[in-house]
Design an enzyme around this catalytic site. Structure first.
Site, PDB file in Angstrom:
ATOM      1  N   GLY A 132      11.326  45.790   2.254  1.00 33.96           N
ATOM      2  CA  GLY A 132      11.516  45.285   3.611  1.00 33.96           C
ATOM      3  C   GLY A 132      10.761  44.007   3.923  1.00 33.96           C
ATOM      4  N   LYS A 170      17.640  54.882   5.458  1.00 31.98           N
ATOM      5  CA  LYS A 170      16.392  55.273   6.140  1.00 31.98           C
ATOM      6  C   LYS A 170      16.713  55.884   7.514  1.00 31.98           C
ATOM      7  CE  LYS A 170      14.116  51.772   3.418  1.00 31.98           C
ATOM      8  NZ  LYS A 170      12.998  50.860   3.236  1.00 31.98           N
ATOM      9  N   HIS A 184      10.147  58.596  -2.027  1.00 36.13           N
ATOM     10  CA  HIS A 184      10.156  57.215  -1.542  1.00 36.13           C
ATOM     11  C   HIS A 184       8.764  56.880  -0.998  1.00 36.13           C
ATOM     12  CE1 HIS A 184      10.978  53.706   0.908  1.00 36.13           C
ATOM     13  NE2 HIS A 184      12.080  53.532   0.196  1.00 36.13           N
ATOM     14  N   SER A 232      13.782  44.666  -1.259  1.00 35.17           N
ATOM     15  CA  SER A 232      14.376  43.384  -0.855  1.00 35.17           C
ATOM     16  C   SER A 232      15.490  42.904  -1.781  1.00 35.17           C
ATOM     17  CB  SER A 232      13.284  42.311  -0.713  1.00 35.17           C
ATOM     18  OG  SER A 232      12.368  42.682   0.296  1.00 35.17           O
ATOM     19  N   ASN A 289      19.989  52.981   0.887  1.00 35.66           N
ATOM     20  CA  ASN A 289      19.054  53.871   1.563  1.00 35.66           C
ATOM     21  C   ASN A 289      19.013  53.431   3.026  1.00 35.66           C
ATOM     22  OD1 ASN A 289      16.891  55.298   2.546  1.00 35.66           O
ATOM     23  ND2 ASN A 289      15.343  54.299   1.269  1.00 35.66           N
ATOM     24  N   GLU A 296       7.822  55.452   1.571  1.00 33.11           N
ATOM     25  CA  GLU A 296       7.635  55.734   3.001  1.00 33.11           C
ATOM     26  C   GLU A 296       7.337  57.216   3.234  1.00 33.11           C
ATOM     27  OE1 GLU A 296      11.253  53.825   4.247  1.00 33.11           O
ATOM     28  OE2 GLU A 296      10.369  51.904   3.693  1.00 33.11           O
ATOM     29  N   GLU A 346      10.241  50.833  -7.158  1.00 28.44           N
ATOM     30  CA  GLU A 346      10.188  50.100  -5.893  1.00 28.44           C
ATOM     31  C   GLU A 346       8.758  49.677  -5.587  1.00 28.44           C
ATOM     32  OE1 GLU A 346      13.773  51.204  -3.227  1.00 28.44           O
ATOM     33  OE2 GLU A 346      12.163  52.602  -2.808  1.00 28.44           O
TER      34      GLU A 346
HETATM   35  P1  PGA Z   1      14.683  47.171   1.311  1.00 25.11           P
HETATM   36  O1  PGA Z   1      14.322  48.711   1.084  1.00 25.11           O
HETATM   37  O2  PGA Z   1      15.890  46.862   0.456  1.00 25.11           O
HETATM   38  O3  PGA Z   1      14.965  47.050   2.764  1.00 25.11           O
HETATM   39  O4  PGA Z   1      13.488  46.372   0.851  1.00 25.11           O
HETATM   40  C1  PGA Z   1      14.464  49.307  -0.181  1.00 25.11           C
HETATM   41  C2  PGA Z   1      14.000  50.738  -0.142  1.00 25.11           C
HETATM   42  O5  PGA Z   1      12.999  51.041   0.535  1.00 25.11           O
HETATM   43  O6  PGA Z   1      14.627  51.607  -0.787  1.00 25.11           O
END
Ligand code: PGA
Length: 255
Positions: free
Chosen positions: A173, A10, A94, A212, A8, A96, A167
């Site tokens: 992150g 983003k 997601h 992560s 992803n 976000e 998630e």
């Molecule tokens: P990350 O993000 O691996 O940077 O923690 C995962 C995601 O939001 O899909």
């Protein structure tokens, strides 16, 4: 069982990043017998990345879609447009998007149906916040998100009907990951939900872990029961870390 490694990206990536995708595409071939590799770039790169990776072991997906096929929705992209650009899947719900755009599970459900209408595999994301976990509500929150975000009936005859990604919001992150026991417990809950909801087909819906995931924890996470792969943010942006995670997926798939 095959493992999935879905990057992803983003809101990251300009034209220059297509070279990185090409490197991922080239390396993904080594694991293609046991790992499905995909990158979901920003919409601006989708068509060019799909062209660049055509015929390789790397497929591309979108990061969101509108529920409608077309119309007066400034700034939005429909599932049909993603297909037109070369996508085979789309990330939906997601955290976000749920936070930044106040997306509700009801909207995620409508988008999931839109993905099916267009012939895309929806990758539906669920996960609790840290406060919800601390309050002992993680499983209830995820259960409610699944109940409201997933349509009641799976479409027949899809190449891949559905992917679910667990998630935990506090792990995205941050470099923090749940314990293996906590991942196992949540993925079992998700599996039970899918089986109760869809019967036999619910047994094979891939359930990905996200938050992560890195080269150094991917192998141990992907060995956990009911973890069928990873939805990877930061570590998917560079070919070496993406491919290290794909390699860990291959080990987990064959081990
Ligand atoms: P990350 O993000 O691996 O940077 O923690 C995962 C995601 O939001 O899909």
């Amino acid at each position: 069982m095959v493992k999935w490694v879905i990057g992803n990206w983003k809101m990251n990536g300009l034209s220059g990043s297509l070279e990185e995708a090409a490197k991922i595409a080239e390396g993904a071939g080594a694991h293609s017998a046991s790992v499905v590799s995909m990158v979901c770039p920003p919409a601006t790169l989708l068509a060019r990345m799909a062209e660049k990776c055509a015929g390789s072991a790397l497929s591309v997906g979108g990061q969101d879609c509108h529920a409608a096929e077309a119309g007066a929705h400034t700034g939005d992209v429909s599932a049909e447009m993603l297909v037109d650009a070369g996508a085979v899947a789309v990330i939906l719900g997601h955290s976000e998007r749920r936070t930044d755009h106040a997306e509700t599970s009801g909207q995620v459900k409508a988008k999931t149906e839109a993905a099916w209408r267009a012939g895309l595999t929806p990758i539906v994301c669920v996960g609790e916040t840290e406060a919800e976990r601390d309050a002992g509500k993680a499983e209830a929150v995820v259960e409610a998100q699944l109940a409201e975000s997933l349509p009641d009936i799976l479409p027949a005859q899809q190449r891949e009907d559905l992917i679910v990604a667990y998630e935990p919001v506090w792990a995205i992150g941050t470099g923090r990951v749940p314990t293996e026991a906590d991942i196992a417990a949540m993925h079992l809950k998700v599996r039970q939900h899918l089986e109760a909801r869809y019967g036999q087909p619910g047994r094979t819906v891939p359930i990905l872990y996200g938050g992560s995931m890195k080269p150094d924890n991917a192998a141990s996470i992907m060995k956990i029961a009911n973890v069928d792969g990873g939805l990877v943010g930061g570590a998917s942006l560079k070919a070496d870390s993406f491919l290290a995670i794909a390699s860990a997926g291959a080990t987990a798939a064959n081990g």
